[in-house]
Motif scaffolding. Structure first.
Motif, PDB file in Angstrom:
ATOM      1  N   MET A  46     -17.925   6.221 -16.017  1.00 26.33           N
ATOM      2  CA  MET A  46     -18.866   5.031 -16.528  1.00 26.33           C
ATOM      3  C   MET A  46     -19.217   4.983 -17.894  1.00 26.33           C
ATOM      4  O   MET A  46     -20.126   5.686 -18.370  1.00 26.33           O
ATOM      5  CB  MET A  46     -19.881   5.045 -15.644  1.00 26.33           C
TER       6      MET A  46
ATOM      7  N   CYS B 195     -18.614  -1.304 -17.612  1.00 29.90           N
ATOM      8  CA  CYS B 195     -18.663  -0.626 -16.466  1.00 29.90           C
ATOM      9  C   CYS B 195     -19.946  -0.768 -15.833  1.00 29.90           C
ATOM     10  O   CYS B 195     -20.025  -0.763 -14.590  1.00 29.90           O
ATOM     11  CB  CYS B 195     -18.617   0.804 -16.899  1.00 29.90           C
ATOM     12  N   LYS B 196     -21.077  -0.813 -16.668  1.00 24.85           N
ATOM     13  CA  LYS B 196     -22.437  -1.197 -16.171  1.00 24.85           C
ATOM     14  C   LYS B 196     -22.389  -2.611 -15.366  1.00 24.85           C
ATOM     15  O   LYS B 196     -22.943  -2.784 -14.219  1.00 24.85           O
ATOM     16  CB  LYS B 196     -23.239  -1.208 -17.359  1.00 24.85           C
TER      17      LYS B 196
ATOM     18  N   LYS C 122     -23.391  -3.285 -11.567  1.00 22.92           N
ATOM     19  CA  LYS C 122     -24.176  -4.262 -11.108  1.00 22.92           C
ATOM     20  C   LYS C 122     -23.602  -5.118 -10.187  1.00 22.92           C
ATOM     21  O   LYS C 122     -24.232  -5.609  -8.947  1.00 22.92           O
ATOM     22  CB  LYS C 122     -24.636  -4.968 -12.280  1.00 22.92           C
TER      23      LYS C 122
ATOM     24  N   VAL D 222     -29.483   0.407 -14.327  1.00 23.26           N
ATOM     25  CA  VAL D 222     -27.967   0.755 -14.342  1.00 23.26           C
ATOM     26  C   VAL D 222     -27.451   1.200 -15.589  1.00 23.26           C
ATOM     27  O   VAL D 222     -27.865   0.253 -16.530  1.00 23.26           O
ATOM     28  CB  VAL D 222     -26.753  -0.486 -13.925  1.00 23.26           C
ATOM     29  N   GLU D 223     -27.329   2.202 -15.990  1.00 19.11           N
ATOM     30  CA  GLU D 223     -27.234   3.108 -17.220  1.00 19.11           C
ATOM     31  C   GLU D 223     -25.968   3.835 -17.250  1.00 19.11           C
ATOM     32  O   GLU D 223     -25.274   3.924 -16.051  1.00 19.11           O
ATOM     33  CB  GLU D 223     -28.273   4.002 -17.460  1.00 19.11           C
ATOM     34  N   LEU D 224     -25.272   4.066 -18.338  1.00 19.76           N
ATOM     35  CA  LEU D 224     -24.219   4.933 -18.243  1.00 19.76           C
ATOM     36  C   LEU D 224     -24.182   6.425 -17.488  1.00 19.76           C
ATOM     37  O   LEU D 224     -25.087   6.976 -17.498  1.00 19.76           O
ATOM     38  CB  LEU D 224     -23.763   5.276 -19.573  1.00 19.76           C
TER      39      LEU D 224
ATOM     40  N   ALA E 127     -26.862   4.833 -11.549  1.00 20.49           N
ATOM     41  CA  ALA E 127     -27.672   3.563 -11.293  1.00 20.49           C
ATOM     42  C   ALA E 127     -28.603   4.120 -10.183  1.00 20.49           C
ATOM     43  O   ALA E 127     -28.495   4.817  -9.519  1.00 20.49           O
ATOM     44  CB  ALA E 127     -26.747   2.494 -10.532  1.00 20.49           C
TER      45      ALA E 127
ATOM     46  N   ASN F  79     -22.105  11.624 -21.189  1.00 18.18           N
ATOM     47  CA  ASN F  79     -22.932  10.122 -21.474  1.00 18.18           C
ATOM     48  C   ASN F  79     -23.600  10.141 -22.507  1.00 18.18           C
ATOM     49  O   ASN F  79     -23.664   9.139 -23.234  1.00 18.18           O
ATOM     50  CB  ASN F  79     -23.459   9.780 -20.188  1.00 18.18           C
TER      51      ASN F  79
END
Length: 186
Positions: free
Chosen positions: A8, A13-14, A18, A31-33, A36, A75
Motif C-alpha cells: 500500500m 491504494c488507500k 476504502k 486508512v493510512e499507508l 486500516a 511506509n
C-alpha cells in the motif's frame, strides 16, 4: 481493529482499501499507508474476504509482526520521500526510531535480514526514484530538486544519482525512453 496491508504505497491504494472495506459493509475509522482501522471486530470469514479482495488489486493483508514492522518502515520512508517536503529536524535514524518506537539498530537489523538490503539503501532508492520523477516533470532545475530532496549540494545529488542509475541527472533527462520503476518494485 487494525489491519496491516502490504504494498500500500500511494493514495490510490488507500482509495482501493476504502472501497473494498465499504463493499464488505465494514466501517473504517482511518486508512493510512500500510494500515486500516475498522470499527467492527472482523470474523475469520470477513478476514478471508478482505484478503481475497485486496489481492486482486495487488495488496496483501499481513499477520506476522515482523512483516508488519518492515512494512511500517517502508511506509515511513515512502511518506517522507514522496509526500513530504519538510526537512527533518533530526537525523533519519532518530526520526524512524521515534516514529515506530523501536531502537534503530533493531529496525536496521530486522530490515536487512528480511529485505536483503539496508534501510539506507532503500531510502536512497526512493530518493533517486523521486528525483527521476522530478526530472521527467521538467518543472524544477537540478538545484531546486537537490534543495527539495534535502541533498547538501547538487554535486552530492549528482554523485548519488550516477552511483544508483549509472547516468548523470542531465543524461537521464535526455533519455525520454528510460522508464521509472514502480514504487512497490523497489
Amino acid at each position: 481493529m487494525k489491519l496491516y496491508i502490504k504494498n500500500m504505497v500511494c493514495i490510490r491504494c488507500k482509495m482501493v482499501v476504502k472501497e473494498e472495506l465499504s463493499k464488505l459493509g465494514l466501517h473504517f475509522i482511518s486508512v493510512e499507508l500500510g494500515e486500516a482501522e475498522v470499527l467492527e471486530n472482523i470474523s475469520a470469514e470477513q478476514h478471508d474476504q478482505i484478503r481475497t479482495a485486496l489481492l486482486k488489486s495487488g495488496l496483501e493483508l499481513m499477520d506476522d509482526k515482523k512483516s508488519v514492522l518492515i512494512q511500517k518502515i517502508k511506509n515511513v520512508i515512502i511518506e517522507l520521500v514522496h509526500y513530504s517536503e519538510e526537512p527533518l529536524a533530526i537525523n533519519f535514524s532518530e526520526f524512524l526510531s521515534q516514529k515506530l518506537n523501536y531502537d534503530y539498530t533493531y529496525l536496521a537489523n530486522l530490515f536487512s535480514e528480511v529485505q536483503g538490503t539496508t534501510i539506507e539503501q532503500f531510502l536512497i532508492a526512493h530518493k533517486i526514484e523521486r528525483v527521476k520523477e522530478l526530472l521527467v516533470y521538467d518543472e524544477l532545475n537540478l538545484t531546486e530538486i537537490a534543495y527539495r530532496m534535502h541533498y547538501s549540494s547538487v554535486a552530492h545529488l549528482s554523485a548519488q544519482f550516477k552511483k544508483v542509475t549509472g547516468l548523470t541527472p542531465s543524461h537521464f533527462k535526455q533519455l525520454k525512453y528510460k522508464r521509472r520503476s514502480m514504487l512497490d518494485d523497489l
